[in-house]
Design a protein around this motif. Structure first.
Motif, PDB file in Angstrom:
ATOM      1  N   MET A   1       0.848  -1.193   0.000  1.00 31.97           N
ATOM      2  CA  MET A   1       0.000   0.000   0.000  1.00 31.97           C
ATOM      3  C   MET A   1       0.883   1.243   0.000  1.00 31.97           C
ATOM      4  O   MET A   1       1.917   1.260   0.666  1.00 31.97           O
ATOM      5  N   MET A   2       0.474   2.250  -0.750  1.00 27.19           N
ATOM      6  CA  MET A   2       1.283   3.459  -0.880  1.00 27.19           C
ATOM      7  C   MET A   2       1.495   4.140   0.469  1.00 27.19           C
ATOM      8  O   MET A   2       0.582   4.255   1.271  1.00 27.19           O
ATOM      9  N   TYR A   3       2.721   4.586   0.705  1.00 30.70           N
ATOM     10  CA  TYR A   3       3.006   5.360   1.899  1.00 30.70           C
ATOM     11  C   TYR A   3       4.045   6.414   1.564  1.00 30.70           C
ATOM     12  O   TYR A   3       4.761   6.324   0.557  1.00 30.70           O
ATOM     13  N   ALA A   4       4.110   7.442   2.411  1.00 29.37           N
ATOM     14  CA  ALA A   4       5.100   8.508   2.272  1.00 29.37           C
ATOM     15  C   ALA A   4       6.002   8.476   3.490  1.00 29.37           C
ATOM     16  O   ALA A   4       5.620   7.983   4.560  1.00 29.37           O
ATOM     17  N   SER A  92      26.406  11.298   5.151  1.00 31.52           N
ATOM     18  CA  SER A  92      24.960  11.488   5.326  1.00 31.52           C
ATOM     19  C   SER A  92      24.178  10.723   4.266  1.00 31.52           C
ATOM     20  O   SER A  92      23.088  10.207   4.536  1.00 31.52           O
ATOM     21  N   ALA A  93      24.726  10.653   3.046  1.00 39.40           N
ATOM     22  CA  ALA A  93      24.062   9.913   1.970  1.00 39.40           C
ATOM     23  C   ALA A  93      23.984   8.422   2.312  1.00 39.40           C
ATOM     24  O   ALA A  93      22.964   7.762   2.051  1.00 39.40           O
ATOM     25  N   LYS A  94      25.040   7.870   2.907  1.00 43.67           N
ATOM     26  CA  LYS A  94      25.023   6.458   3.286  1.00 43.67           C
ATOM     27  C   LYS A  94      24.015   6.216   4.398  1.00 43.67           C
ATOM     28  O   LYS A  94      23.311   5.189   4.402  1.00 43.67           O
ATOM     29  N   LEU A  95      23.911   7.160   5.336  1.00 38.40           N
ATOM     30  CA  LEU A  95      22.926   7.024   6.405  1.00 38.40           C
ATOM     31  C   LEU A  95      21.510   7.133   5.845  1.00 38.40           C
ATOM     32  O   LEU A  95      20.617   6.354   6.216  1.00 38.40           O
ATOM     33  N   LEU A  96      21.292   8.063   4.926  1.00 38.55           N
ATOM     34  CA  LEU A  96      19.974   8.232   4.307  1.00 38.55           C
ATOM     35  C   LEU A  96      19.567   6.972   3.546  1.00 38.55           C
ATOM     36  O   LEU A  96      18.426   6.504   3.647  1.00 38.55           O
ATOM     37  N   ARG A  97      20.502   6.418   2.762  1.00 39.99           N
ATOM     38  CA  ARG A  97      20.212   5.205   1.999  1.00 39.99           C
ATOM     39  C   ARG A  97      19.831   4.058   2.925  1.00 39.99           C
ATOM     40  O   ARG A  97      18.889   3.282   2.643  1.00 39.99           O
ATOM     41  N   ALA A  98      20.538   3.930   4.052  1.00 44.69           N
ATOM     42  CA  ALA A  98      20.256   2.856   4.998  1.00 44.69           C
ATOM     43  C   ALA A  98      18.871   3.018   5.623  1.00 44.69           C
ATOM     44  O   ALA A  98      18.142   2.022   5.808  1.00 44.69           O
ATOM     45  N   VAL A  99      18.484   4.250   5.937  1.00 43.00           N
ATOM     46  CA  VAL A  99      17.169   4.494   6.536  1.00 43.00           C
ATOM     47  C   VAL A  99      16.063   4.130   5.553  1.00 43.00           C
ATOM     48  O   VAL A  99      15.077   3.453   5.902  1.00 43.00           O
ATOM     49  N   ILE A 100      16.186   4.578   4.316  1.00 42.00           N
ATOM     50  CA  ILE A 100      15.151   4.290   3.308  1.00 42.00           C
ATOM     51  C   ILE A 100      15.023   2.784   3.091  1.00 42.00           C
ATOM     52  O   ILE A 100      13.901   2.244   3.030  1.00 42.00           O
ATOM     53  N   ASP A 101      16.159   2.080   2.978  1.00 40.60           N
ATOM     54  CA  ASP A 101      16.110   0.639   2.758  1.00 40.60           C
ATOM     55  C   ASP A 101      15.515  -0.088   3.951  1.00 40.60           C
ATOM     56  O   ASP A 101      14.767  -1.075   3.794  1.00 40.60           O
ATOM     57  N   ASP A 102      15.840   0.367   5.172  1.00 40.72           N
ATOM     58  CA  ASP A 102      15.315  -0.268   6.380  1.00 40.72           C
ATOM     59  C   ASP A 102      13.797  -0.126   6.439  1.00 40.72           C
ATOM     60  O   ASP A 102      13.075  -1.103   6.698  1.00 40.72           O
ATOM     61  N   ALA A 104      11.787   0.485   3.907  1.00 38.69           N
ATOM     62  CA  ALA A 104      11.207  -0.258   2.785  1.00 38.69           C
ATOM     63  C   ALA A 104      11.096  -1.746   3.106  1.00 38.69           C
ATOM     64  O   ALA A 104      10.115  -2.403   2.730  1.00 38.69           O
ATOM     65  N   ALA A 105      12.104  -2.300   3.818  1.00 30.86           N
ATOM     66  CA  ALA A 105      12.058  -3.714   4.179  1.00 30.86           C
ATOM     67  C   ALA A 105      10.918  -3.987   5.158  1.00 30.86           C
ATOM     68  O   ALA A 105      10.234  -5.026   5.077  1.00 30.86           O
ATOM     69  N   ARG A 106      10.671  -3.044   6.053  1.00 31.10           N
ATOM     70  CA  ARG A 106       9.591  -3.237   7.037  1.00 31.10           C
ATOM     71  C   ARG A 106       8.213  -3.020   6.424  1.00 31.10           C
ATOM     72  O   ARG A 106       7.250  -3.655   6.821  1.00 31.10           O
ATOM     73  N   GLU A 107       8.151  -2.092   5.455  1.00 33.25           N
ATOM     74  CA  GLU A 107       6.849  -1.748   4.864  1.00 33.25           C
ATOM     75  C   GLU A 107       6.510  -2.602   3.645  1.00 33.25           C
ATOM     76  O   GLU A 107       5.408  -2.519   3.124  1.00 33.25           O
ATOM     77  N   GLY A 108       7.467  -3.375   3.165  1.00 34.91           N
ATOM     78  CA  GLY A 108       7.207  -4.207   2.008  1.00 34.91           C
ATOM     79  C   GLY A 108       7.340  -3.491   0.685  1.00 34.91           C
ATOM     80  O   GLY A 108       6.867  -3.994  -0.342  1.00 34.91           O
ATOM     81  N   GLY A 109       7.965  -2.345   0.652  1.00 35.49           N
ATOM     82  CA  GLY A 109       8.158  -1.599  -0.582  1.00 35.49           C
ATOM     83  C   GLY A 109       8.684  -0.215  -0.291  1.00 35.49           C
ATOM     84  O   GLY A 109       8.654   0.256   0.856  1.00 35.49           O
ATOM     85  N   HIS A 110       9.185   0.440  -1.345  1.00 31.27           N
ATOM     86  CA  HIS A 110       9.745   1.773  -1.171  1.00 31.27           C
ATOM     87  C   HIS A 110       8.650   2.835  -1.112  1.00 31.27           C
ATOM     88  O   HIS A 110       7.554   2.638  -1.664  1.00 31.27           O
ATOM     89  N   VAL A 139      18.383   8.025  -4.511  1.00 30.90           N
ATOM     90  CA  VAL A 139      16.978   7.971  -4.127  1.00 30.90           C
ATOM     91  C   VAL A 139      16.127   8.098  -5.384  1.00 30.90           C
ATOM     92  O   VAL A 139      16.256   9.075  -6.131  1.00 30.90           O
ATOM     93  N   ARG A 140      15.257   7.152  -5.607  1.00 29.16           N
ATOM     94  CA  ARG A 140      14.446   7.141  -6.824  1.00 29.16           C
ATOM     95  C   ARG A 140      13.106   7.845  -6.645  1.00 29.16           C
ATOM     96  O   ARG A 140      12.534   8.334  -7.617  1.00 29.16           O
ATOM     97  N   ALA A 141      12.576   7.869  -5.444  1.00 28.30           N
ATOM     98  CA  ALA A 141      11.270   8.490  -5.203  1.00 28.30           C
ATOM     99  C   ALA A 141      11.391  10.010  -5.242  1.00 28.30           C
ATOM    100  O   ALA A 141      12.464  10.567  -4.979  1.00 28.30           O
TER     101      ALA A 141
END
Length: 614
Positions: A1-4, A92-102, A104-110, A139-141
């Motif tokens: 389901m879509m999330y922000a 900061s970019a590496k930290l940002l990437r890790a947060v988004i991926d984490d 996304a893994a919990r929410e089932g999508g980016h 970041v693609r979104a």
């Protein structure tokens, strides 16, 4: 389901929150807490750890870990991890990437959209670096940006009703920085009033250092006896620093605590009371109150006009903070139960479309000095400039010119009809009066010319003229072409440099300033991230001087924006901050450390200025 997704990359902790179907919730990033330490570690195999894992491993590998690097944001001096240089933006970019991926893994999508917060007092330079950080993180979104106080105010507005037009002050005391901002509630959300005030190197980590200094003094030199190269000693001191942080946080709800000290050469406990901690930090907190008062003055707002003061940031949970703010301003103080999450939750609301988003950054501030357009003028009274007009023309005399052949002058432009409601002193009447005067002068000039022509005819040979008589004709006068000011000229001296830029045009439509230019990059490609690029600023042609528009100027440096694209495009927020109401835009070449490139003479003449068409 879509999330922000809303993300708050803090100095000491990073938080995130999600928005879905009109509701927000904190995203759990860590195993022990929802927030994670803003820590990055580079392992021997060049893989990167972030958050809790990096913080734990960093106790035994301090030479490979980076903490509190947000304080170094925009600093050209690299941070060494295991001998490898990294910028604060890259970490900061590496930290940002890790947060988004984490998440996304919990929410089932980016996420479908992302909103990232930043301090309100960040200028165009750091905001540009923030945009580059997003690109480095791949970041693609779609990503938008908001100021931290605006995000906090948006979250607060969803917890408590705030009427349109109400004024709110945000007191943001985080781990590494302090910000004070005044905002007004609007139909679309919040707008920043005046100039936010900040203290860049003031936050919870400074209070942690004060507690550690208290412990060091109580140990009476035992810390100085430790071997700085002993891994056991290094790990013990790191644990002690962690205990000092926990003790500080514990005193927000307790009146005293004990700090365990486990060193190779001793084991003991140090008692610390809330009164002792408050005595350490009280002078620093008074400086934050003064910054808050400056923000109020900048916004032309008195404390009595405030709806409330919102306390944000983990360090604002100290009881002394709310006591001082409430006593100094005499206004209600709102302390969120989890001040570390308020900014992330507000950013999530903005990412989810809780209000209409503005172009570019969400948190665009309302500048104190914005050029105000003149009142609308009826069409028949407007004087249309020539399409190519770039600057006010030199005044011309209304004197008709007779051509060299004695013919009539060019026809005068038709006079627009004067409306019935046109005032006597309007531009239309003045133009008509001047044309009437010009017509009278024209008649006189033609009669005078006719007399000169008749006299010359009578004096020609064969017509009774004296052959010894010499006839003189008035020399033809030509109008001199206006000289281009020296600062606007694209000279051969500029183009003789290895790298140079010549601005050719600048147009501001109220939303964007578009600057066209020609440049030579010595066969390379401009890059604001580690390469040569442009520094652009506003000027009147003489001030501010170019020698302050780079990091080489130290503390006396000016305010500029960095660009590497053609054309260079500045947002309205950038224009308000670095251009203001200056009539020209100027540019010079800068290197990877954001120092202007000097020329042979020791100056910085690698570029020019150009008038701004508004």
């Amino acid at each position: 389901m879509m999330y922000a997704l809303g993300i708050d990359l803090g100095t000491t902790f990073t938080a995130a929150a999600t928005w879905r179907d009109g509701h927000t919730e904190v995203a759990s990033l860590g195993s022990r807490a929802a927030v994670i330490p803003s820590v990055v570690l580079l392992r021997d195999d060049e893989t990167v750890l972030t958050g809790e894992a990096a913080s734990r491993r960093g106790l035994s590998e301090p030479q490979r870990v980076a903490r509190e690097f947000k304080r170094r944001f925009g600093d050209s001096t690299p941070i060494l991890l295991g001998g490898s240089p990294y910028s604060a933006e890259a970490l900061s970019a590496k930290l940002l990437r890790a947060v988004i991926d984490d998440v996304a893994a919990r929410e089932g999508g980016h996420p479908a959209r992302i909103c990232i917060s930043h301090p309100a007092n960040w200028g165009p330079y750091k905001r540009d670096l923030l945009s580059q950080l997003v690109r480095l993180a791949d970041v693609r979104a779609p990503v938008s940006f908001t100021t931290e106080p605006e995000a906090a105010a948006v979250f607060y507005a969803h917890q408590q009703r705030i009427e349109h037009g109400a004024l709110v002050a945000v007191y943001d005391l985080g781990g590494g920085t302090f910000d004070a901002t005044v905002l007004r509630k609007t139909e679309a959300g919040f707008e920043i009033l005046g100039q936010p005030e900040g203290i860049e190197r003031l936050g919870g980590i400074d209070f942690d250092a004060a507690v550690f200094a208290h412990v060091r003094q109580a140990l009476d030199g035992k810390l100085a006896e430790l071997d700085e190269d002993d891994p056991a000693a290094i790990a013990a001191v790191a644990r002690l620093r962690g205990e000092c942080v926990e003790a500080k946080e514990a005193l927000s709800s307790d009146t005293d605590t004990s700090i365990p000290v486990l060193l190779p050469n001793m084991s003991t406990e140090i008692r610390l009371t809330r009164a002792e901690l408050e005595a350490m930090v009280r002078p620093t907190l008074h400086s934050t109150i003064e910054a808050l008062r400056r923000a109020l003055r900048s916004a032309s707002v008195s404390p009595e006009q405030l709806h409330s003061v919102l306390l944000v940031g983990g360090s604002s949970r100290m009881p002394l903070v709310s006591q001082l703010v409430g006593a100094e301003l005499g206004r209600p103080v709102a302390v969120d139960a989890h001040p570390k999450h308020a900014v992330a939750l507000g950013a999530a609301w903005l990412a989810g479309g809780a209000r209409q988003r503005q172009p570019q950054a969400q948190g665009r501030q309302v500048p104190r000095a914005v050029p105000v357009p003149p009142p609308a003028v009826p069409p028949q009274q407007q004087r249309q400039p020539a399409p190519t007009e770039r600057r006010p023309q030199q005044p011309t005399e209304f004197v008709p010119v007779v051509n060299a052949q004695g013919g009539p002058p060019p026809a005068a432009p038709a006079t627009p009809p004067r409306g019935a409601d046109q005032p006597a002193g309007s531009p239309g009447r003045r133009a008509k009066r001047l044309l009437l005067v010009g017509a009278g002068v024209l008649v006189i000039a033609l009669l005078a010319r006719a007399g000169v022509w008749a006299m010359n005819r009578d004096n020609t040979p064969g017509a009774g003229a004296d052959p010894n008589t010499t006839t003189t004709t008035a020399p033809k006068t030509t109008k001199e072409k206006p000289q281009v000011p020296a600062d606007e000229q694209c000279t051969d001296a500029i183009k003789s440099n290895e790298r140079w830029v010549c601005l050719t045009g600048a147009r501001f439509d109220g939303e964007e300033l578009v600057i066209d230019y020609q440049a030579d990059w010595a066969g390379g490609t401009p890059n604001i991230n580690g390469g040569f690029h442009l520094h652009i600023w506003g000027s009147d042609g003489t001030a501010p001087p170019d020698d302050v528009m780079g990091t080489h100027a130290g503390d006396g440096r000016g305010n500029w924006v960095i660009k590497d694209q053609l054309p260079a495009v500045l947002s309205a927020a950038d224009v308000a901050e670095v251009i203001g109401d200056e009539p020209k835009a100027c540019a010079r070449i800068a290197n990877s450390e954001h120092q202007l490139v000097p020329v042979d003479e020791g100056s910085y003449g690698t570029g020019n200025c150009v008038p701004i068409e508004r």
